[in-house]
Design a protein around this motif. Structure first.
Motif, PDB file in Angstrom:
ATOM      1  N   ARG A  68       0.327   9.399  -9.460  1.00 50.22           N
ATOM      2  CA  ARG A  68      -0.706   8.998 -10.420  1.00 50.22           C
ATOM      3  C   ARG A  68      -2.086   8.934  -9.756  1.00 50.22           C
ATOM      4  NH1 ARG A  68      -0.560   3.468 -14.132  1.00 50.22           N
ATOM      5  NH2 ARG A  68      -2.405   3.922 -15.383  1.00 50.22           N
ATOM      6  N   ASP A  69      -3.027   9.631 -10.333  1.00 53.57           N
ATOM      7  CA  ASP A  69      -4.432   9.685  -9.923  1.00 53.57           C
ATOM      8  C   ASP A  69      -4.683  10.529  -8.674  1.00 53.57           C
ATOM      9  OD1 ASP A  69      -4.992   8.008 -12.056  1.00 53.57           O
ATOM     10  OD2 ASP A  69      -4.822   6.196 -10.835  1.00 53.57           O
TER      11      ASP A  69
ATOM     12  N   GLY B 114      -6.626   0.474  -7.751  1.00 54.73           N
ATOM     13  CA  GLY B 114      -6.799   1.472  -8.795  1.00 54.73           C
ATOM     14  C   GLY B 114      -8.248   1.882  -8.950  1.00 54.73           C
ATOM     15  N   ALA B 115      -8.457   2.973  -9.689  1.00 52.36           N
ATOM     16  CA  ALA B 115      -9.805   3.533  -9.840  1.00 52.36           C
ATOM     17  C   ALA B 115     -10.772   2.555 -10.498  1.00 52.36           C
ATOM     18  CB  ALA B 115      -9.730   4.822 -10.649  1.00 52.36           C
TER      19      ALA B 115
ATOM     20  N   THR C  99      -5.713  10.881  -5.873  1.00 54.87           N
ATOM     21  CA  THR C  99      -6.556  10.451  -4.752  1.00 54.87           C
ATOM     22  C   THR C  99      -5.860   9.458  -3.825  1.00 54.87           C
ATOM     23  OG1 THR C  99      -8.590  10.882  -5.962  1.00 54.87           O
ATOM     24  CG2 THR C  99      -8.736   9.341  -4.133  1.00 54.87           C
TER      25      THR C  99
ATOM     26  N   ARG D 249      -2.192  -1.214  -7.273  1.00 53.07           N
ATOM     27  CA  ARG D 249      -3.038  -0.431  -8.177  1.00 53.07           C
ATOM     28  C   ARG D 249      -2.770  -0.762  -9.644  1.00 53.07           C
ATOM     29  NH1 ARG D 249      -3.113   5.313  -8.020  1.00 53.07           N
ATOM     30  NH2 ARG D 249      -0.840   5.347  -7.942  1.00 53.07           N
ATOM     31  N   ASN D 250      -3.859  -0.839 -10.394  1.00 53.82           N
ATOM     32  CA  ASN D 250      -3.802  -0.954 -11.853  1.00 53.82           C
ATOM     33  C   ASN D 250      -3.074  -2.204 -12.329  1.00 53.82           C
ATOM     34  OD1 ASN D 250      -5.060   1.679 -12.039  1.00 53.82           O
ATOM     35  ND2 ASN D 250      -3.065   2.531 -11.490  1.00 53.82           N
TER      36      ASN D 250
END
Length: 290
Positions: A77-78, A244-245, A80, A213-214
């Motif tokens: 997921r994502d 997370g982003a 990066t 993350r998230n």
């Protein structure tokens, strides 16, 4: 569901899991909890609230909490954070841990297992570079139900199509109808535990890499600060934190600092000098370990 019921559930969920619901999430409560009401033979949300307020409601309380905090996940997921794993963190740690040859990774809020299994597959792909190394992956989540799914390692066709490279699907999964089960060699690399991030988690020990993350996005600021500060105590001085982003440590804690040009990647603010600093520079410069 009355306004009083909604206010009660908002307070209940914040206390139990840290989840913060705004004033306009009644629809989310109803969509997640009405199936529980039906299974329990209750007329609706108001009866759930009445049961939660009564003694002996722990079983229902756990079901309600898990239903409201179960979030989606998918492989790689994502992208990066996994590039950081391959290009920055693992090269640096392989250099820094050359004598000990032991690395510990924690995936907090692991959900149904796609994140830790993604890391496990990446480690398996490194092949001989990790021979004689001991690498632990600890994966935790509040929900025992999703962890049971993670332990089984079985995913639908839709789930394996989300982010998982076809070559890894064919190499590490076995198909059974429209279900795909991850190989035992990958599944055995991940150890799952039920854990509430609101509670003390110091018993987990120190980690070289923490993926969290998230999940902070659902917490209020004091809860975020508490989780980050406690995570910092478990992060090796030359270790790493992945967020997370939409998450950051900036403005919340000075226990971590961002890594320049590496979105979502943080290191302890009190990271040591000498060999630790050298290994970081080696990794950020793009060095590789044979």
């Amino acid at each position: 569901m009355t306004p009083l019921d909604y206010d009660y559930l908002r307070g209940f969920l914040k206390t139990r899991s840290g989840l913060m619901l705004s004033n306009d999430k009644q629809y989310l409560i109803e969509s997640r909890l009405m199936p529980i009401a039906r299974k329990e033979g209750l007329a609706g949300i108001s009866e759930i609230v009445q049961k939660l307020k009564a003694p002996g409601s722990e079983r229902l309380a756990s079901k309600v909490t898990e239903a409201m905090t179960t979030n989606e996940s998918f492989f790689f997921r994502d992208k990066t954070p996994f590039d950081h794993f391959k290009d920055v963190m693992m090269p640096a740690l392989l250099a820094a841990r050359a004598n000990k040859r032991h690395i510990r990774i924690w995936c907090a809020a692991a959900s149904t297992g796609q994140e830790p299994y993604s890391l496990a597959m990446m480690l398996k792909e490194m092949g001989p570079a990790l021979s004689s190394w001991r690498i632990e992956i600890i994966a935790t989540d509040l929900s025992g139900e999703v962890l049971e799914r993670a332990k089984a390692g079985t995913y639908t066709q839709f789930e394996v199509q989300r982010g998982l490279p076809i070559q890894m699907l064919l190499k590490y999964f076995k198909q059974n109808g429209d279900q795909w089960t991850i190989a035992p060699e990958i599944r055995s690399m991940v150890h799952y535990r039920t854990l509430n991030l609101l509670n003390d988690f110091s018993a987990l020990g120190q980690f070289d890499i923490i993926y969290c993350r998230n999940v902070l996005i659902y917490f209020d600021q004091p809860t975020k600060v508490g989780v980050l500060n406690r995570a910092a105590k478990l992060t090796a001085p030359d270790g790493y934190l992945l967020l997370g982003a939409a998450e950051t440590v900036v403005g919340l804690t000075d226990t971590y600092k961002p890594v320049a040009d590496r979105r979502g990647l943080y290191v302890p603010s009190a990271a040591g000098a000498g060999a630790t600093a050298a290994s970081r520079l080696f990794a950020v410069a793009g060095g590789q370990v044979a």
